[in-house]
Every structure is written in C-alpha cells, then in structure tokens.
Design an enzyme around this catalytic site. Structure first.
Site, PDB file in Angstrom:
ATOM      1  N   ALA A  22      62.408 -23.843  43.258  1.00 26.49           N
ATOM      2  CA  ALA A  22      63.550 -23.194  43.818  1.00 26.49           C
ATOM      3  C   ALA A  22      64.726 -23.773  44.545  1.00 26.49           C
ATOM      4  O   ALA A  22      65.469 -22.983  45.201  1.00 26.49           O
ATOM      5  CB  ALA A  22      63.153 -21.892  44.638  1.00 26.49           C
ATOM      6  N   GLY A  25      68.741 -26.281  40.298  1.00 26.66           N
ATOM      7  CA  GLY A  25      68.923 -25.520  39.233  1.00 26.66           C
ATOM      8  C   GLY A  25      68.523 -24.122  38.900  1.00 26.66           C
ATOM      9  O   GLY A  25      69.111 -23.419  39.674  1.00 26.66           O
ATOM     10  N   TYR A 164      56.975 -33.539  26.563  1.00 27.06           N
ATOM     11  CA  TYR A 164      57.760 -32.361  27.166  1.00 27.06           C
ATOM     12  C   TYR A 164      57.477 -31.054  26.268  1.00 27.06           C
ATOM     13  O   TYR A 164      57.267 -30.048  26.632  1.00 27.06           O
ATOM     14  CB  TYR A 164      59.117 -32.514  27.279  1.00 27.06           C
ATOM     15  CG  TYR A 164      59.917 -31.360  27.514  1.00 27.06           C
ATOM     16  CD1 TYR A 164      59.876 -31.051  29.118  1.00 27.06           C
ATOM     17  CD2 TYR A 164      60.821 -30.875  26.957  1.00 27.06           C
ATOM     18  CE1 TYR A 164      60.747 -30.019  29.545  1.00 27.06           C
ATOM     19  CE2 TYR A 164      61.350 -29.773  27.460  1.00 27.06           C
ATOM     20  CZ  TYR A 164      61.600 -29.390  28.782  1.00 27.06           C
ATOM     21  OH  TYR A 164      62.255 -28.303  29.018  1.00 27.06           O
TER      22      TYR A 164
END
Length: 302
Positions: A22, A25, A164
């Site tokens: 957090a 982004g 990914y």
C-alpha cells in the site's frame, strides 16, 4: 451504464482493512480512499520508511506494518503480530516482469511474491477475517499456464512475462478455490478478485532503467494510454465493497478492459478450471507449509 467512483464508497468507520503493497500505485490509492471514508487501514509493506511516507499523505487511521511477501518468515511474523479482526484483506502487492530472482525461500520471485506470499498470508489471517478477501490479478492471466513441472523456472530458460502470467493466473485460481472452501466451511467471508487494467503505476519502472530498447519503447507508448493509479484502484475497491457475487472478478469496462469504470468481467477458461485450482492449492500448501484453517473440504469430481 452504472458507474462506480471512490466517492461512492460507504462509510467505513469501525472497519479494518489490510492492504499489501500500500505504499505505492493502486494499493496506495485504495488505502487513501478507504482511510478517507473512516476505515482503519493497515499498510502492509516491505519498506517501513516508504510506507510511512505514503501514510503521511493520507488522512485517517493509518497503521504501517512490515510485510515482505518474498519471505515466508516475514509473512508468518506479520500474521502472528497482527491479531485484530480484519474486515477486508486486499492482496495487492506484486512484481511485474523483473529479471530472474528468488525469494528468501528459493521460489521464483514473481510466483513466490504474487501468489505464494498472499496464499500464506490469507490462510494465516483467515480465522480473524470477517468480510472479504480481494486478490489483485491481471489481464495477463489469459496467457498464463501453471508449469507444475517447473514452477520455479529452474530447468527452462526464464521468460519474465510468462512467469508473470503464471502468477496472475494463480491469483485467480486461488480466488476460486478459496471461495469453494469458504462456502463448504459455512463461512460468510467472500473471496473476490480484481484487475486494474492499464494503470500508470511504478510497477514497471525497472523496464526503463534495465530493459531492452523494445521494452523502453513499449513503456513510452503505453503510458499515455494508461489510466491513473486512482482509477486503476477502482476495480479493487469495487470488489471490496460493492454487491458482487462470491468469486466475482472486477475490471475496467472500457476497450479490452484497459481503462474505464469498474464492472464484473470474465476470465479465461483456464482460470475457471476447478480441478486445476484444487491442484494448485495442494501444491501451494506443500510449498508454504500453510493450510486452510477452517477444515478440509471434500474433493469434487471433475
């Protein structure tokens, strides 16, 4: 078409939200929006200094705690130290196409961080979660496959984008199997997922610094098309508080789900494979040493 904005978030006073990653982004944007509505927001971050800088830009009840998802000892320490009830857990932190790396436990960095770290964290916190678990995936899941024969890319040439995509597919398979187990255990906790579309965040900053000319050009071309991190966080917030079904998946409503107001979106056929989700769950338990804490559901036939 119905729209959803941060202004439409309900009053969150008295509710606790834990958000991984957090400090920047879409995680930072989600934390800012939820804290502004009165939630106690726990910023679970690897770098405490960066987390505190991010918290200082927000108004509300902020709690910065250290969590390194690439280190299962850190995940366990966080869960042991944080014993308060959790209304919403947002599994947001993630890495995107870095060079080949390994977690502290020897896992390929993206699979270990994006999936296994959140898998362990969720199950360790689950006895105290009383609302929702939101896991952030990506449209890249559509090209993903789970390479059970080489999850950690030890026997084949490393392809960062494929790794990914594997981790983001794992996020959706985890979401589905978690919901199945919650339902069978009689829990009222919901497991949902979201993806931000094309958001202008710091997730791929390393491409400009370390990547090839092709990657740098891709970054320069995509940036003007990307939505802000605030807009990129809206699907996550939608999945966290809106009236969505168990296992629901939220994303932008625009062209190719790249940007736009959040709505429920579809997922790939592979991401809907219940048998694959159960197999991944079993392997994840073996790799992390963390199991579902609410009882073992029966095995469904395919």
């Amino acid at each position: 078409m119905t729209t959803f904005t941060a202004a439409e978030l309900p009053v969150m006073t008295g509710r606790t939200v834990v958000i991984t990653g957090a400090n920047s982004g879409i995680g930072r944007a989600a934390a800012h929006a939820l804290a502004a509505k009165g939630a106690r927001v726990v910023l679970a971050v690897r770098d405490l200094a960066k987390g505190r800088v991010a918290a200082a830009t927000m108004t509300g009840d902020l709690d910065v705690r250290r969590l390194d998802l690439a280190d299962l000892a850190s995940v366990r320490a966080f869960a042991q130290e944080f014993t308060d009830p959790v209304d919403i857990l947002i599994n947001n932190a993630g890495l995107m196409i870095p060079p080949l790396g390994r977690t502290a436990d020897g896992f390929e960095l993206q699979f270990g961080t994006n999936h296994l770290g959140h898998f362990a964290l969720t199950n360790l916190l689950l006895p105290q979660i009383r609302g929702r678990v939101v896991t952030v995936s990506s449209n890249a899941h559509r090209t993903g496959r789970i390479g059970f024969d080489d999850l950690n890319w030890e026997r084949r040439p490393y392809r960062a984008m494929s790794a990914y995509a594997q981790s983001k597919l794992a996020n959706l398979l985890f979401t589905a199997e978690l919901q199945r187990r919650l339902t069978e255990a009689g829990s009222t906790v919901l497991s949902t997922a979201a993806h931000p579309g094309l958001a202008a965040t710091h997730l791929v900053d390393h491409l400009s610094a370390e990547g090839s000319l092709r990657r740098r050009l891709q970054t320069l071309l995509l940036t003007p098309l990307a939505q802000s991190e605030q807009d990129g966080a809206l699907p996550t917030l939608f999945a966290a508080v809106a009236d969505v079904p168990a296992g629901g998946y939220a994303g932008p409503s625009g062209l190719l789900q790249g940007r736009g107001a959040p709505k429920l979106v579809g997922r790939s056929k592979t991401a809907r494979d219940a048998a694959l989700a159960r197999r991944l769950w079993t392997v994840s338990e073996e790799l992390t040493g963390v199991a579902f804490p609410l009882g073992q559901p029966t095995t469904l036939t395919s």
